[in-house]
Design a protein around this motif. Structure first.
Motif, PDB file in Angstrom:
ATOM      1  N   THR A   1     -74.226  76.143  62.457  1.00  0.00           N
ATOM      2  CA  THR A   1     -74.401  75.351  61.247  1.00  0.00           C
ATOM      3  C   THR A   1     -75.821  74.790  61.216  1.00  0.00           C
ATOM      4  OG1 THR A   1     -73.807  73.193  62.183  1.00  0.00           O
ATOM      5  CG2 THR A   1     -71.998  74.657  61.563  1.00  0.00           C
ATOM      6  N   PRO A   2     -76.257  74.255  60.091  1.00  0.00           N
ATOM      7  CA  PRO A   2     -77.576  73.606  60.062  1.00  0.00           C
ATOM      8  C   PRO A   2     -77.683  72.426  61.034  1.00  0.00           C
ATOM      9  CG  PRO A   2     -76.813  74.054  57.820  1.00  0.00           C
ATOM     10  CD  PRO A   2     -75.665  74.350  58.739  1.00  0.00           C
TER      11      PRO A   2
ATOM     12  N   ARG B   1     -64.532  74.257  54.626  1.00  0.00           N
ATOM     13  CA  ARG B   1     -64.128  73.538  53.410  1.00  0.00           C
ATOM     14  C   ARG B   1     -63.604  72.150  53.746  1.00  0.00           C
ATOM     15  NH1 ARG B   1     -60.042  72.318  50.074  1.00  0.00           N
ATOM     16  NH2 ARG B   1     -58.473  72.939  51.602  1.00  0.00           N
ATOM     17  N   GLN B   2     -62.846  72.036  54.842  1.00  0.00           N
ATOM     18  CA  GLN B   2     -62.287  70.745  55.224  1.00  0.00           C
ATOM     19  C   GLN B   2     -63.364  69.797  55.760  1.00  0.00           C
ATOM     20  OE1 GLN B   2     -59.158  69.629  55.018  1.00  0.00           O
ATOM     21  NE2 GLN B   2     -57.979  71.477  54.540  1.00  0.00           N
ATOM     22  N   GLN B   3     -64.380  70.348  56.419  1.00  0.00           N
ATOM     23  CA  GLN B   3     -65.398  69.513  57.073  1.00  0.00           C
ATOM     24  C   GLN B   3     -66.754  69.608  56.366  1.00  0.00           C
ATOM     25  OE1 GLN B   3     -64.484  67.449  59.119  1.00  0.00           O
ATOM     26  NE2 GLN B   3     -62.848  68.197  60.437  1.00  0.00           N
ATOM     27  N   ASP B   4     -66.755  69.796  55.070  1.00  0.00           N
ATOM     28  CA  ASP B   4     -68.026  69.909  54.349  1.00  0.00           C
ATOM     29  C   ASP B   4     -68.836  68.620  54.406  1.00  0.00           C
ATOM     30  OD1 ASP B   4     -66.187  68.563  52.831  1.00  0.00           O
ATOM     31  OD2 ASP B   4     -66.893  69.357  50.919  1.00  0.00           O
ATOM     32  N   ALA B   5     -68.160  67.470  54.514  1.00  0.00           N
ATOM     33  CA  ALA B   5     -68.890  66.200  54.601  1.00  0.00           C
ATOM     34  C   ALA B   5     -69.679  66.114  55.905  1.00  0.00           C
ATOM     35  CB  ALA B   5     -67.916  65.031  54.492  1.00  0.00           C
ATOM     36  N   PHE B   6     -69.120  66.642  56.993  1.00  0.00           N
ATOM     37  CA  PHE B   6     -69.853  66.663  58.260  1.00  0.00           C
ATOM     38  C   PHE B   6     -71.117  67.505  58.137  1.00  0.00           C
ATOM     39  CE2 PHE B   6     -70.622  69.524  61.863  1.00  0.00           C
ATOM     40  CZ  PHE B   6     -71.142  68.626  62.761  1.00  0.00           C
ATOM     41  N   LEU B   7     -71.010  68.662  57.518  1.00  0.00           N
ATOM     42  CA  LEU B   7     -72.182  69.529  57.369  1.00  0.00           C
ATOM     43  C   LEU B   7     -73.246  68.872  56.517  1.00  0.00           C
ATOM     44  CD1 LEU B   7     -70.335  72.930  56.776  1.00  0.00           C
ATOM     45  CD2 LEU B   7     -71.428  72.145  58.881  1.00  0.00           C
ATOM     46  N   ALA B   8     -72.826  68.083  55.534  1.00  0.00           N
ATOM     47  CA  ALA B   8     -73.783  67.482  54.617  1.00  0.00           C
ATOM     48  C   ALA B   8     -74.385  66.182  55.156  1.00  0.00           C
ATOM     49  CB  ALA B   8     -73.110  67.223  53.261  1.00  0.00           C
TER      50      ALA B   8
ATOM     51  N   PRO C   1     -76.384  76.816  53.638  1.00  0.00           N
ATOM     52  CA  PRO C   1     -76.236  76.305  52.271  1.00  0.00           C
ATOM     53  C   PRO C   1     -76.308  77.425  51.244  1.00  0.00           C
ATOM     54  CG  PRO C   1     -77.835  75.025  53.527  1.00  0.00           C
ATOM     55  CD  PRO C   1     -77.541  76.234  54.342  1.00  0.00           C
ATOM     56  N   ASP C   2     -75.448  77.342  50.267  1.00  0.00           N
ATOM     57  CA  ASP C   2     -75.442  78.311  49.175  1.00  0.00           C
ATOM     58  C   ASP C   2     -76.378  77.806  48.072  1.00  0.00           C
ATOM     59  OD1 ASP C   2     -74.929  80.100  47.163  1.00  0.00           O
ATOM     60  OD2 ASP C   2     -72.759  80.134  47.492  1.00  0.00           O
TER      61      ASP C   2
ATOM     62  N   ALA D   1     -76.295  78.250  45.101  1.00  0.00           N
ATOM     63  CA  ALA D   1     -75.518  77.863  43.926  1.00  0.00           C
ATOM     64  C   ALA D   1     -74.717  76.591  44.155  1.00  0.00           C
ATOM     65  CB  ALA D   1     -74.572  79.000  43.531  1.00  0.00           C
ATOM     66  N   GLY D   2     -74.789  76.045  45.382  1.00  0.00           N
ATOM     67  CA  GLY D   2     -74.026  74.854  45.715  1.00  0.00           C
ATOM     68  C   GLY D   2     -72.939  75.157  46.719  1.00  0.00           C
ATOM     69  N   GLY D   3     -72.651  74.207  47.568  1.00  0.00           N
ATOM     70  CA  GLY D   3     -71.631  74.421  48.583  1.00  0.00           C
ATOM     71  C   GLY D   3     -72.199  75.132  49.805  1.00  0.00           C
ATOM     72  N   TRP D   4     -71.324  75.847  50.506  1.00  0.00           N
ATOM     73  CA  TRP D   4     -71.696  76.501  51.745  1.00  0.00           C
ATOM     74  C   TRP D   4     -71.244  77.947  51.728  1.00  0.00           C
ATOM     75  CZ3 TRP D   4     -74.681  73.483  54.749  1.00  0.00           C
ATOM     76  CH2 TRP D   4     -74.604  72.101  54.547  1.00  0.00           C
ATOM     77  N   LYS D   5     -72.033  78.796  52.330  1.00  0.00           N
ATOM     78  CA  LYS D   5     -71.689  80.209  52.438  1.00  0.00           C
ATOM     79  C   LYS D   5     -71.380  80.518  53.896  1.00  0.00           C
ATOM     80  CE  LYS D   5     -73.377  83.157  49.703  1.00  0.00           C
ATOM     81  NZ  LYS D   5     -74.219  84.078  48.901  1.00  0.00           N
ATOM     82  N   VAL D   6     -70.235  81.129  54.117  1.00  0.00           N
ATOM     83  CA  VAL D   6     -69.766  81.458  55.471  1.00  0.00           C
ATOM     84  C   VAL D   6     -69.857  82.964  55.649  1.00  0.00           C
ATOM     85  CG1 VAL D   6     -67.867  81.243  57.108  1.00  0.00           C
ATOM     86  CG2 VAL D   6     -68.172  79.518  55.323  1.00  0.00           C
ATOM     87  N   GLU D   7     -70.501  83.402  56.717  1.00  0.00           N
ATOM     88  CA  GLU D   7     -70.640  84.833  56.966  1.00  0.00           C
ATOM     89  C   GLU D   7     -70.529  85.118  58.452  1.00  0.00           C
ATOM     90  OE1 GLU D   7     -74.403  85.784  55.319  1.00  0.00           O
ATOM     91  OE2 GLU D   7     -75.539  84.497  56.665  1.00  0.00           O
ATOM     92  N   LEU D   8     -69.942  86.253  58.764  1.00  0.00           N
ATOM     93  CA  LEU D   8     -69.783  86.658  60.153  1.00  0.00           C
ATOM     94  C   LEU D   8     -71.130  87.002  60.761  1.00  0.00           C
ATOM     95  CD1 LEU D   8     -66.654  88.935  59.839  1.00  0.00           C
ATOM     96  CD2 LEU D   8     -66.746  86.746  60.997  1.00  0.00           C
ATOM     97  N   ASN D   9     -71.247  86.760  62.046  1.00  0.00           N
ATOM     98  CA  ASN D   9     -72.443  87.161  62.782  1.00  0.00           C
ATOM     99  C   ASN D   9     -72.321  88.645  63.105  1.00  0.00           C
ATOM    100  OD1 ASN D   9     -74.648  87.498  64.413  1.00  0.00           O
ATOM    101  ND2 ASN D   9     -74.020  86.041  65.976  1.00  0.00           N
ATOM    102  N   ALA D  10     -73.087  89.466  62.411  1.00  0.00           N
ATOM    103  CA  ALA D  10     -72.985  90.915  62.581  1.00  0.00           C
ATOM    104  C   ALA D  10     -73.325  91.347  63.999  1.00  0.00           C
ATOM    105  CB  ALA D  10     -73.914  91.620  61.579  1.00  0.00           C
ATOM    106  N   ASP D  11     -74.117  90.534  64.716  1.00  0.00           N
ATOM    107  CA  ASP D  11     -74.518  90.923  66.063  1.00  0.00           C
ATOM    108  C   ASP D  11     -73.358  90.916  67.051  1.00  0.00           C
ATOM    109  OD1 ASP D  11     -76.999  91.115  65.050  1.00  0.00           O
ATOM    110  OD2 ASP D  11     -77.764  89.254  65.900  1.00  0.00           O
TER     111      ASP D  11
END
Length: 500
Positions: free
Chosen positions: A410-411, A367-374, A296-297, A299-309
């Motif tokens: 994801t959460p 972005r397309q599946q934000d309802a699933f995450l929420a 979760p961001d 500021a609202g919404g979701w933040k997507v980041e690569l797994n550096a590992d």
């Protein structure tokens, strides 16, 4: 009239160069496969080396960073669109013809893409493959080693010990002896009675039930150890097919017991182990390592980041390249050094492109599946490759490669990217269609709730309930989803309730 003539024609065609093939191959590799590939390239190419973690030395340069080089994306960031379009279009020179420039450090990257190595080398977490994090040897004995150790201390003679080892070698991973005893006797040149005597001793090894030749024999050995094997139980083991069909009346008749005794006997069987060797000898399960994280961001919404590992840190060593280039005398040596430099730079750029493309595709999926995450799986939307490809300006094949063998943390858990692509089931009122995965989840929830009121739902009744909820679905589709979820039919579930 047949003759020869010279014509000049102009046309367009796609030539897949070895470099483009490499970029495509890297795109569809999983993180473990990518690690193996990079290790092979490090051994093959002397100009490649791993980038050490930043800040290891006092003079370590501060790398340049851009928004994309932070390894994360929030919705609305146009990260990687131009760079990804070249690969998606299938151009021969994906990253341009310009020769790679030089960094101010000892290494070589591309001036046109500042902070390039931050993507291709976004951190190799832990020390899984390096000496710093080597774990002590924690070898667990396999089933065969466990049985061989017991055979060595069983007091066998030399010949009987050889027979025991032969039988142990013929035992499968589940703990069952595969092969006919007569065949073992012929092969070893000993009487059948001797094979049977050695097997009787081996069947007393741990785990109990090991080296049985069938499921009833395996369960029999365990019941004998518990002193619970009697004629009624023997009859039950001889008629396990009736138990599988839940024919309790037939079982009571063949066992000569009443319903209460039969229920106790079935409960005893449920406490046994039909695969005594399952706890030994298997390969350890590979832990799923996500390629991308979603959180979760604030500021609202979701933040997507690569797994550096999961991203290798690779750089081209400029200093060593200058040394070997100066020392090259023959044309063969110069050609070899030039090829190594070109391949090394291309690999670094390909890894950079791979990371950007994965981030771009994953961000659109989120972005397309934000309802699933929420809100959960019931709000999973129908989605296909074309929808994502059109939204980000890529080809469907590129999106398909990106989503193969890639995982998203994801959460709500770790999911393969393919999980988010589900078929659409039409709505009865013409509204938005429903995701097949969400419908499967709803079917499972309805069946799980059957025990509360004792009512068992048939497939037809489930269809009626779903249509009342606005989901237009056929009975055969409900049956297919139920079978995919490994849920018995309503008749079988009703029998299970009666048994319980």
């Amino acid at each position: 009239m047949i003759g020869q003539r010279l014509e000049v024609r102009q046309g367009q065609g796609l030539v897949i160069t070895p470099q483009l093939q490499q970029a495509i191959k890297l795109l569809q590799l999983s993180n473990l496969e990518l690690e193996d590939y990079v290790e092979a390239e490090l051994e093959r190419n002397p100009l490649l080396q791993r980038e050490e973690p930043e800040g290891d030395g006092p003079d370590a340069p501060e790398p340049e960073r851009t928004a994309s080089n932070d390894g994360e994306m929030a919705f609305g960031d146009g990260v990687g669109h131009e760079a990804a379009s070249a690969l998606d279009a299938g151009a021969d020179d994906v990253y341009g013809d310009a020769a790679p420039g030089e960094r101010t450090s000892d290494r070589m990257t591309d001036e046109a893409q500042p902070g390039l190595s931050d993507w291709s080398g976004a951190g190799k977490g832990g020390s899984t493959f390096e000496g710093d994090g080597e774990r002590p040897d924690a070898h667990e004995p396999t089933l065969w080693e466990h049985l061989q150790a017991q055979a060595s201390s069983a007091g066998f003679g030399v010949a009987d010990h050889g027979v025991a080892l032969t039988l142990i070698d013929a035992t499968d991973e589940g703990g069952y002896l595969r092969g006919e005893l007569a065949e073992f006797a012929d092969r070893l040149g000993v009487p059948l009675e001797r094979i049977e005597a050695v097997l009787a001793v081996c069947q007393g090894f741990e785990p109990t039930g090991v080296m049985a030749r069938s499921v009833p024999e395996c369960l029999k050995l365990q019941l004998i150890e518990r002193n619970r094997f009697d004629p009624a139980m023997a009859a039950l083991l001889d008629n396990l097919d009736l138990l599988a069909r839940r024919d309790l009346a037939g079982l009571r008749q063949v066992c000569g017991v009443d319903a209460e005794d039969l229920a106790e006997m079935i409960a005893e069987l449920k406490g046994l182990t039909p695969r005594p060797g399952a706890g030994f000898g298997g390969e350890p399960a590979q832990t799923v390592i996500p390629d991308v994280h979603v959180r979760p961001d604030p500021a609202g919404g979701w933040k997507v980041e690569l797994n550096a590992d999961t991203l290798p840190r690779l750089l081209v060593d400029k200093r060593y390249h200058a040394v070997v280039q100066t020392g090259a005398r023959s044309e063969t040596e110069k050609s070899y050094v030039a090829d190594c430099a070109a391949q090394a730079n291309w690999l670094v750029k390909s890894l950079d492109q791979r990371a950007k493309t994965i981030l771009k595709v994953t961000s659109e999926i989120v972005r397309q599946q934000d309802a699933f995450l929420a809100f959960g799986v019931e709000f999973l939307r129908p989605l296909n490759l074309k929808t994502v490809a059109d939204a980000i300006g890529m080809h469907e094949s590129t999106v398909s490669r990106v989503t193969s063998n890639k995982y998203l943390s994801t959460p709500r858990g770790v999911f393969e990217l393919k999980f988010f692509f589900t078929a659409a089931i039409q709505s009865t009122d013409g509204a938005a269609s429903h995701s097949a995965e969400a419908v499967r989840h709803r079917i499972k929830a309805m069946i799980d709730a059957e025990g509360a009121d004792g009512d068992v739902l048939s497939d037809d009744r489930i269809v009626e309930i779903l249509k009342e909820a606005g989901i237009d679905i056929a009975r055969r589709t409900v049956a297919k989803y139920r079978e995919a979820l490994r849920i018995p039919s309503s008749v079988q579930r009703r029998r299970l309730m009666r048994t319980a």
